[in-house]
Write a protein that holds these residues in place. Structure first.
Motif, PDB file in Angstrom:
ATOM      1  N   GLU A   1       1.299  -1.242   0.014  1.00 18.70           N
ATOM      2  CA  GLU A   1      -0.140   0.124   0.310  1.00 18.70           C
ATOM      3  C   GLU A   1       0.746   1.514   0.153  1.00 18.70           C
ATOM      4  N   THR A   2       2.075   1.601   0.905  1.00 18.59           N
ATOM      5  CA  THR A   2       2.761   2.248   1.017  1.00 18.59           C
ATOM      6  C   THR A   2       3.602   2.837  -0.749  1.00 18.59           C
ATOM      7  N   LEU A   3       3.938   1.786  -0.874  1.00 20.83           N
ATOM      8  CA  LEU A   3       4.587   1.647  -2.277  1.00 20.83           C
ATOM      9  C   LEU A   3       3.480   2.308  -3.423  1.00 20.83           C
ATOM     10  N   LEU A   4       2.415   1.672  -3.596  1.00 21.88           N
ATOM     11  CA  LEU A   4       1.154   2.165  -4.401  1.00 21.88           C
ATOM     12  C   LEU A   4       0.737   3.643  -4.126  1.00 21.88           C
ATOM     13  N   ALA A   5       1.016   4.030  -2.702  1.00 24.98           N
ATOM     14  CA  ALA A   5       0.687   5.191  -2.647  1.00 24.98           C
ATOM     15  C   ALA A   5       2.107   5.600  -3.273  1.00 24.98           C
ATOM     16  N   VAL A   6       2.673   5.694  -3.200  1.00 25.30           N
ATOM     17  CA  VAL A   6       4.224   5.995  -3.771  1.00 25.30           C
ATOM     18  C   VAL A   6       3.848   6.945  -5.567  1.00 25.30           C
ATOM     19  N   TRP A   7       3.709   5.626  -6.165  1.00 25.47           N
ATOM     20  CA  TRP A   7       2.826   5.475  -7.305  1.00 25.47           C
ATOM     21  C   TRP A   7       1.876   6.620  -7.373  1.00 25.47           C
ATOM     22  N   ARG A   8       0.885   6.715  -6.880  1.00 26.80           N
ATOM     23  CA  ARG A   8      -0.042   7.740  -7.087  1.00 26.80           C
ATOM     24  C   ARG A   8       0.407   9.322  -6.337  1.00 26.80           C
ATOM     25  N   LYS A   9       1.216   8.925  -5.697  1.00 26.78           N
ATOM     26  CA  LYS A   9       1.372  10.501  -4.704  1.00 26.78           C
ATOM     27  C   LYS A   9       3.471  10.859  -5.569  1.00 26.78           C
ATOM     28  N   ALA A  10       3.663  10.123  -7.080  1.00 26.02           N
ATOM     29  CA  ALA A  10       4.672  10.887  -7.257  1.00 26.02           C
ATOM     30  C   ALA A  10       4.828  12.153  -7.213  1.00 26.02           C
ATOM     31  N   TRP A  11       4.045  12.496  -7.610  1.00 22.52           N
ATOM     32  CA  TRP A  11       4.064  14.199  -8.236  1.00 22.52           C
ATOM     33  C   TRP A  11       4.195  14.888  -7.236  1.00 22.52           C
ATOM     34  N   GLN A  12       4.172  14.749  -5.863  1.00 25.04           N
ATOM     35  CA  GLN A  12       4.193  15.405  -4.824  1.00 25.04           C
ATOM     36  C   GLN A  12       5.277  15.575  -4.085  1.00 25.04           C
ATOM     37  N   PHE A  13       6.233  14.716  -4.644  1.00 27.72           N
ATOM     38  CA  PHE A  13       7.640  14.663  -4.393  1.00 27.72           C
ATOM     39  C   PHE A  13       8.213  15.622  -4.492  1.00 27.72           C
ATOM     40  N   ASP A  14       9.428  16.202  -4.081  1.00 25.80           N
ATOM     41  CA  ASP A  14      10.221  17.285  -3.793  1.00 25.80           C
ATOM     42  C   ASP A  14      11.622  16.720  -2.829  1.00 25.80           C
ATOM     43  N   PRO A  15      12.331  16.547  -3.771  1.00 22.39           N
ATOM     44  CA  PRO A  15      13.689  15.501  -3.218  1.00 22.39           C
ATOM     45  C   PRO A  15      14.483  17.317  -2.659  1.00 22.39           C
TER      46      PRO A  15
ATOM     47  N   ILE B   1       8.806   8.500   1.866  1.00 18.96           N
ATOM     48  CA  ILE B   1       8.180   7.189   1.742  1.00 18.96           C
ATOM     49  C   ILE B   1       7.943   6.495   2.950  1.00 18.96           C
ATOM     50  N   TYR B   2       9.187   6.983   4.000  1.00 20.48           N
ATOM     51  CA  TYR B   2       9.080   6.957   5.836  1.00 20.48           C
ATOM     52  C   TYR B   2       8.097   7.216   6.196  1.00 20.48           C
ATOM     53  N   THR B   3       7.273   8.290   5.383  1.00 29.69           N
ATOM     54  CA  THR B   3       6.098   9.235   6.097  1.00 29.69           C
ATOM     55  C   THR B   3       4.718   8.576   5.129  1.00 29.69           C
ATOM     56  N   ILE B   4       5.242   8.217   4.605  1.00 30.85           N
ATOM     57  CA  ILE B   4       4.056   7.772   3.612  1.00 30.85           C
ATOM     58  C   ILE B   4       3.148   6.173   4.843  1.00 30.85           C
ATOM     59  N   ALA B   5       4.749   5.873   4.659  1.00 32.85           N
ATOM     60  CA  ALA B   5       4.593   4.304   5.649  1.00 32.85           C
ATOM     61  C   ALA B   5       4.423   3.794   6.748  1.00 32.85           C
ATOM     62  N   ARG B   6       4.744   5.578   7.631  1.00 32.19           N
ATOM     63  CA  ARG B   6       4.217   5.929   9.301  1.00 32.19           C
ATOM     64  C   ARG B   6       2.730   6.006   9.308  1.00 32.19           C
ATOM     65  N   ASN B   7       2.196   7.393   8.134  1.00 34.07           N
ATOM     66  CA  ASN B   7       0.550   7.689   7.850  1.00 34.07           C
ATOM     67  C   ASN B   7      -0.214   6.557   7.592  1.00 34.07           C
ATOM     68  N   LEU B   8       0.575   5.553   6.984  1.00 37.95           N
ATOM     69  CA  LEU B   8      -0.667   4.573   7.096  1.00 37.95           C
ATOM     70  C   LEU B   8      -0.448   3.530   8.142  1.00 37.95           C
ATOM     71  N   ARG B   9       0.345   3.544   8.743  1.00 38.13           N
ATOM     72  CA  ARG B   9       0.590   2.115  10.357  1.00 38.13           C
ATOM     73  C   ARG B   9      -0.425   2.903  11.176  1.00 38.13           C
ATOM     74  N   ILE B  10      -0.696   4.450  11.477  1.00 44.18           N
ATOM     75  CA  ILE B  10      -1.297   4.956  11.961  1.00 44.18           C
ATOM     76  C   ILE B  10      -2.819   4.835  11.538  1.00 44.18           C
ATOM     77  N   ASP B  11      -3.151   4.875  10.512  1.00 50.32           N
ATOM     78  CA  ASP B  11      -4.233   4.514   9.940  1.00 50.32           C
ATOM     79  C   ASP B  11      -4.875   3.436   9.683  1.00 50.32           C
TER      80      ASP B  11
END
Length: 188
Positions: A62-76, A85-95
Motif C-alpha cells: 500500500e505504501t509503494l502504491l501510494a508512492v506511485w499515486r503521489k509521486a508528483w508531490q515528491f520534492d527532493p 516514503i517513510y512518512t507515507i508508511a508511518r501515516n498508513l500505519r497510524i491509519d
C-alpha cells in the motif's frame, strides 16, 4: 520525452530520480526498481512497529502504491526519497491502527445509561453544549471534525475526500479540538 525518459530509466539512478521518473513519465521500470529497493525495508519497518507478517506485507504494498499515486508531490529539495516514503508508511500505519481501534470499539453498556431524570438532563445539556461549541467553529474545521469523529474517517481519507494536504487536515483537527476544549472547559 525520449532522451529525458531514457535518462531516468538508467539502472544507476537513485531513488530521488526514480520517483521523479514516476511523477513525470509514469515510468514502470523506475517504479519496479524503487519497489524492489524499498518494499523489503518498508515491510521490515512495519514488522518492527508490531504489525503481523501479512499486515506488514499489505501495508508495504500500500505504501509503494501510494508512492506511485503521489509521486508528483515528491520534492527532493524538501526530503530524501527514504524520508518521504517513510512518512507515507508511518501515516498508513497510524491509519491502520486507528481502523483496528475502531473495529474493536465496544458499544456502550445499556446498564450505564442515565437512570435518574437529573442524569438524563445532564446528558442532554452536555450534548447541547457540544452542539453549540461545534456551531461556533469555522465551517472547514467543523466539517473535518464531523468526518473524523462522526463518520470515523482516517486523516488520509479526509485529505483525499476534501483535496487537502494531510498536514492541513491534521492541523485543522488539532485547532478545532483546542477550540472545543476551550468552549467546553467550564462544562461538566
Amino acid at each position: 520525452m525520449g532522451r529525458a525518459q531514457r535518462a531516468f530509466e538508467a539502472e544507476d539512478c537513485g531513488p530521488d530520480e526514480q520517483i521523479l521518473a514516476i511523477a513525470h513519465f509514469q515510468d514502470r521500470a523506475a517504479f519496479a526498481q524503487l519497489f524492489n529497493r524499498f518494499a523489503p525495508k518498508v515491510k521490515t519497518y512495519f514488522l518492527r512497529m508490531g504489525a503481523r507478517e501479512e499486515q506488514a506485507e499489505e501495508l508495504a504494498q500500500e505504501t509503494l502504491l501510494a508512492v506511485w499515486r503521489k509521486a508528483w508531490q515528491f520534492d527532493p529539495e524538501r526530503a530524501s526519497a527514504w524520508s518521504w516514503i517513510y512518512t507515507i508508511a508511518r501515516n498508513l500505519r497510524i491509519d491502520a491502527l486507528r481502523r483496528e481501534r475502531h473495529a474493536h470499539v465496544i458499544p456502550p453498556d445499556p446498564e450505564e445509561a442515565p437512570t435518574t431524570p437529573e442524569q438524563a438532563l445532564d446528558a442532554l445539556e452536555g450534548e447541547a453544549g457540544v452542539r453549540r461549541a461545534l456551531q461556533q467553529l469555522p465551517t472547514d474545521q467543523a466539517e473535518i471534525l464531523r468526518l473524523a469523529f462522526f463518520e470515523e474517517r482516517t486523516h488520509s481519507e479526509i485529505a483525499e475526500q476534501l483535496g487537502l494536504p494531510l498536514g492541513t487536515v491534521k492541523s485543522r483537527i488539532r485547532r478545532a479540538t483546542e477550540k472545543l476544549r476551550g468552549s467546553l472547559e467550564g462544562f461538566h
